[in-house]
Design a protein around this motif. Sequence first.
Motif, mmCIF file in Angstrom:
data_model
loop_
_atom_site.group_PDB
_atom_site.id
_atom_site.type_symbol
_atom_site.label_atom_id
_atom_site.label_comp_id
_atom_site.label_asym_id
_atom_site.label_seq_id
_atom_site.Cartn_x
_atom_site.Cartn_y
_atom_site.Cartn_z
ATOM 1 N N ILE A 118 -8.183 2.535 -5.076
ATOM 2 C CA ILE A 118 -7.570 3.852 -5.087
ATOM 3 C C ILE A 118 -8.543 4.854 -4.498
ATOM 4 O O ILE A 118 -9.703 4.928 -4.917
ATOM 5 N N SER A 147 0.824 -1.199 0.000
ATOM 6 C CA SER A 147 0.000 0.000 0.000
ATOM 7 C C SER A 147 0.862 1.254 0.000
ATOM 8 O O SER A 147 1.998 1.253 0.483
ATOM 9 N N ASN A 153 0.730 -3.946 -7.049
ATOM 10 C CA ASN A 153 -0.380 -4.480 -6.263
ATOM 11 C C ASN A 153 -0.440 -3.762 -4.923
ATOM 12 O O ASN A 153 0.572 -3.669 -4.227
ATOM 13 N N ILE A 198 -3.879 2.414 -2.880
ATOM 14 C CA ILE A 198 -3.212 3.708 -2.979
ATOM 15 C C ILE A 198 -4.180 4.782 -2.504
ATOM 16 O O ILE A 198 -5.323 4.850 -2.956
ATOM 17 N N LEU A 254 -6.113 1.920 -13.705
ATOM 18 C CA LEU A 254 -6.167 0.819 -12.750
ATOM 19 C C LEU A 254 -6.637 -0.447 -13.443
ATOM 20 O O LEU A 254 -7.604 -0.415 -14.211
ATOM 21 N N ILE A 272 -1.745 8.302 -11.246
ATOM 22 C CA ILE A 272 -1.575 6.983 -10.638
ATOM 23 C C ILE A 272 -1.735 5.913 -11.706
ATOM 24 O O ILE A 272 -2.684 5.954 -12.496
ATOM 25 N N ASN A 276 -1.791 1.667 -11.494
ATOM 26 C CA ASN A 276 -1.751 0.565 -10.535
ATOM 27 C C ASN A 276 -2.340 -0.683 -11.174
ATOM 28 O O ASN A 276 -3.314 -0.610 -11.922
ATOM 29 N N ASP A 298 2.412 1.543 -9.180
ATOM 30 C CA ASP A 298 2.475 0.405 -8.270
ATOM 31 C C ASP A 298 1.978 -0.837 -9.000
ATOM 32 O O ASP A 298 1.271 -0.745 -10.010
#
Length: 266
Positions: free
Chosen positions: A164, A62, A143, A146, A177, A157, A159, A141
């Motif tokens: 999120i 995270s 996994n 966020i 995402l 972002i 991910n 990221d």
Amino acid sequence: MNAMYRSTALTTALAVTLAFGSVGCFGDIFGSDNDVLAEESFQFGVDVTTQTRLSVVGKNGSILVTGTSGTDSVLITGVRQVWSDDLEDAEARLEDLEVVVDEQTEVISVTTVQPADTEGRSYVVEYEISVPDDLVVAIVDGNGSITVLSVNSAVSIINGNGNIVLDEIVGSVSVELGNGGIDAEMTLPLDGTVALIVGNGSIGLAIPESTSAMFSANVGNGGINVLGLDLQDVVATSRSLTGRLGDGRGSISLISGNGNVAAVGF
């Protein structure tokens, strides 16, 4: 100036063995049945001088970024974790998992470095980062959840998997995402942009009623709802909705492959 720091001086160290059943969800997320954890905490402080951007590149774990007014420093704290089926192995492999903080002219970058071949182990870094609230925030990221709070600048972002949450954001926002939900409460500046895209999961966006933007929402499977917003020039189908908010100065695009999309005015 260019300065780089690695997580070699650590504030605490802890190794524990957990019952297998207590980490079942962890195994589901990271594809491992490892039930032994070794972890070490870290902390970095960086004074902001010429930098205007924070870049975080994680792997698993995270990430929480919180904007703070009246500060000129970035504080990076968290925990490095290795999950294995053997305690001695987990402790030994902690040295292969690093947090690298690179202080560059325009960017403060925070990067997770781990072996390309995990050999069945799970490597995790959990981040909590405090930044000046006017710093641009960019996160990548693999996994993990966020969360970005109270940032008065642009946020981007990318991910793979994980929910999120964006709250009290004033600036343009871009989110890509793979799997998970997106929940954003924000204020869009004039001529700003919002692009929220998820493959599997729902999108919830809360914006001021006075927002000025061209609006579009698209779903592969799911519903679209707009509440408390005066959407004009509406064109709607079973899978899409477009229209204009105010003068249409900015741009809002919400896309979900599988999941509902909702936009709410406040």
